[in-house]
Design a protein around this motif. Sequence first.
Motif, PDB file in Angstrom:
ATOM      1  N   VAL A  18      11.767  14.722   5.398  1.00 26.14           N
ATOM      2  CA  VAL A  18      11.334  13.627   4.260  1.00 26.14           C
ATOM      3  C   VAL A  18      12.379  13.492   3.164  1.00 26.14           C
ATOM      4  N   SER A  19      13.027  14.398   2.572  1.00 21.70           N
ATOM      5  CA  SER A  19      14.011  14.302   1.715  1.00 21.70           C
ATOM      6  C   SER A  19      15.186  13.628   2.260  1.00 21.70           C
ATOM      7  N   LEU A  20      15.766  13.926   3.552  1.00 20.61           N
ATOM      8  CA  LEU A  20      16.716  13.106   4.328  1.00 20.61           C
ATOM      9  C   LEU A  20      16.392  11.733   4.403  1.00 20.61           C
ATOM     10  N   TYR A  23       8.642   8.430  -1.473  1.00 21.76           N
ATOM     11  CA  TYR A  23       8.005   9.423  -0.412  1.00 21.76           C
ATOM     12  C   TYR A  23       6.954   8.874   0.779  1.00 21.76           C
ATOM     13  N   PRO A  24       6.049   8.023   0.154  1.00 20.31           N
ATOM     14  CA  PRO A  24       5.020   7.199   1.225  1.00 20.31           C
ATOM     15  C   PRO A  24       5.883   6.615   2.185  1.00 20.31           C
ATOM     16  N   ASP A  25       6.974   5.796   1.826  1.00 18.19           N
ATOM     17  CA  ASP A  25       7.852   4.845   2.720  1.00 18.19           C
ATOM     18  C   ASP A  25       8.477   5.857   3.798  1.00 18.19           C
ATOM     19  N   ALA A  26       8.782   6.841   3.271  1.00 21.87           N
ATOM     20  CA  ALA A  26       9.594   7.901   4.194  1.00 21.87           C
ATOM     21  C   ALA A  26       8.813   8.323   5.072  1.00 21.87           C
ATOM     22  N   LEU A  27       7.613   8.736   4.772  1.00 18.95           N
ATOM     23  CA  LEU A  27       6.734   9.278   5.682  1.00 18.95           C
ATOM     24  C   LEU A  27       6.159   8.245   6.663  1.00 18.95           C
ATOM     25  N   ARG A  28       5.993   6.721   6.379  1.00 23.48           N
ATOM     26  CA  ARG A  28       5.815   5.639   7.445  1.00 23.48           C
ATOM     27  C   ARG A  28       6.873   5.572   8.112  1.00 23.48           C
ATOM     28  N   PHE A  29       8.035   5.615   7.808  1.00 28.62           N
ATOM     29  CA  PHE A  29       9.327   5.415   8.528  1.00 28.62           C
ATOM     30  C   PHE A  29       9.231   6.470   9.670  1.00 28.62           C
ATOM     31  N   ILE A  30       9.013   7.934   9.135  1.00 24.77           N
ATOM     32  CA  ILE A  30       9.174   8.796  10.210  1.00 24.77           C
ATOM     33  C   ILE A  30       7.842   8.714  11.127  1.00 24.77           C
ATOM     34  N   ALA A  31       6.833   8.470  10.604  1.00 24.93           N
ATOM     35  CA  ALA A  31       5.569   7.976  11.451  1.00 24.93           C
ATOM     36  C   ALA A  31       6.106   6.808  12.625  1.00 24.93           C
ATOM     37  N   GLY A  32       6.765   6.176  12.252  1.00 19.76           N
ATOM     38  CA  GLY A  32       7.241   4.991  13.113  1.00 19.76           C
ATOM     39  C   GLY A  32       8.240   5.392  14.318  1.00 19.76           C
ATOM     40  N   LEU A  33       9.181   6.450  13.761  1.00 19.21           N
ATOM     41  CA  LEU A  33       9.996   7.019  14.660  1.00 19.21           C
ATOM     42  C   LEU A  33       9.355   7.727  15.588  1.00 19.21           C
ATOM     43  N   MET A  89       0.870  -1.179  -0.066  1.00 18.50           N
ATOM     44  CA  MET A  89       0.175  -0.236   0.092  1.00 18.50           C
ATOM     45  C   MET A  89       0.810   1.383   0.122  1.00 18.50           C
ATOM     46  N   SER A  90       0.708   2.090  -0.910  1.00 20.31           N
ATOM     47  CA  SER A  90       1.584   3.357  -1.018  1.00 20.31           C
ATOM     48  C   SER A  90       0.528   4.470  -0.663  1.00 20.31           C
ATOM     49  N   PHE A  91      -0.459   4.512  -0.674  1.00 21.47           N
ATOM     50  CA  PHE A  91      -1.080   5.781  -0.427  1.00 21.47           C
ATOM     51  C   PHE A  91      -1.155   6.109   1.006  1.00 21.47           C
ATOM     52  N   ILE A  92      -0.961   7.347   1.457  1.00 20.67           N
ATOM     53  CA  ILE A  92      -1.117   7.936   2.861  1.00 20.67           C
ATOM     54  C   ILE A  92      -2.198   9.146   2.853  1.00 20.67           C
ATOM     55  N   PRO A  93      -3.219   8.928   3.435  1.00 22.02           N
ATOM     56  CA  PRO A  93      -4.142  10.155   3.430  1.00 22.02           C
ATOM     57  C   PRO A  93      -3.451  11.413   3.756  1.00 22.02           C
ATOM     58  N   GLU A  94      -3.844  12.391   3.239  1.00 23.81           N
ATOM     59  CA  GLU A  94      -3.449  13.901   3.250  1.00 23.81           C
ATOM     60  C   GLU A  94      -3.328  14.458   4.692  1.00 23.81           C
ATOM     61  N   ILE A 102      -3.177  12.361   7.692  1.00 28.30           N
ATOM     62  CA  ILE A 102      -2.037  11.778   8.093  1.00 28.30           C
ATOM     63  C   ILE A 102      -0.683  12.044   7.662  1.00 28.30           C
ATOM     64  N   ALA A 103      -0.370  12.246   6.497  1.00 27.87           N
ATOM     65  CA  ALA A 103       1.055  12.980   5.885  1.00 27.87           C
ATOM     66  C   ALA A 103       0.822  14.269   6.556  1.00 27.87           C
ATOM     67  N   LYS A 104      -0.087  15.164   6.591  1.00 28.62           N
ATOM     68  CA  LYS A 104       0.236  16.580   7.305  1.00 28.62           C
ATOM     69  C   LYS A 104       0.548  16.462   8.740  1.00 28.62           C
ATOM     70  N   GLN A 105      -0.079  15.450   9.435  1.00 26.69           N
ATOM     71  CA  GLN A 105       0.137  15.152  10.913  1.00 26.69           C
ATOM     72  C   GLN A 105       1.745  14.818  11.148  1.00 26.69           C
ATOM     73  N   ILE A 106       2.192  13.887  10.350  1.00 30.35           N
ATOM     74  CA  ILE A 106       3.580  13.634  10.199  1.00 30.35           C
ATOM     75  C   ILE A 106       4.303  14.649  10.137  1.00 30.35           C
ATOM     76  N   LEU A 107       4.155  15.284   8.989  1.00 31.29           N
ATOM     77  CA  LEU A 107       5.223  16.453   8.825  1.00 31.29           C
ATOM     78  C   LEU A 107       5.041  17.644   9.716  1.00 31.29           C
ATOM     79  N   GLU A 108       3.959  17.925  10.392  1.00 28.55           N
ATOM     80  CA  GLU A 108       3.832  18.799  11.407  1.00 28.55           C
ATOM     81  C   GLU A 108       4.834  18.395  12.598  1.00 28.55           C
ATOM     82  N   GLN A 109       4.907  17.068  13.029  1.00 29.37           N
ATOM     83  CA  GLN A 109       5.351  16.664  14.187  1.00 29.37           C
ATOM     84  C   GLN A 109       7.014  16.180  13.850  1.00 29.37           C
TER      85      GLN A 109
END
Length: 94
Positions: A70-72, A81-91, A1-6, A8-15
Amino acid sequence: MSFIPEDIAKQILEQADLLDIAKQLIPALKKKGASQIGVCPFCNGEKFTVTPSKSIWKCFSCNEGGKDVVSLVMAIGKRSYPDALRFIAGLLKI
């Protein structure tokens, strides 16, 4: 699954904090002025710099760099990009 709801992505990026995540991926970063410097995870040069106030990271040896957390994560882990967001969410335990 590669889709991340907008929302959720926003929440990850804010934190997600560039410096906090960078220190988890590159533990030997040391403060130098407004930046943190360390060994580059790409070329092993000693000119890898993270500047949180500008939300940028760059190696001045190999010129690898980016403008956000995310680029890092994408570059170091060779993630999409979706996998990076998932990784960050896990951290962040989101």
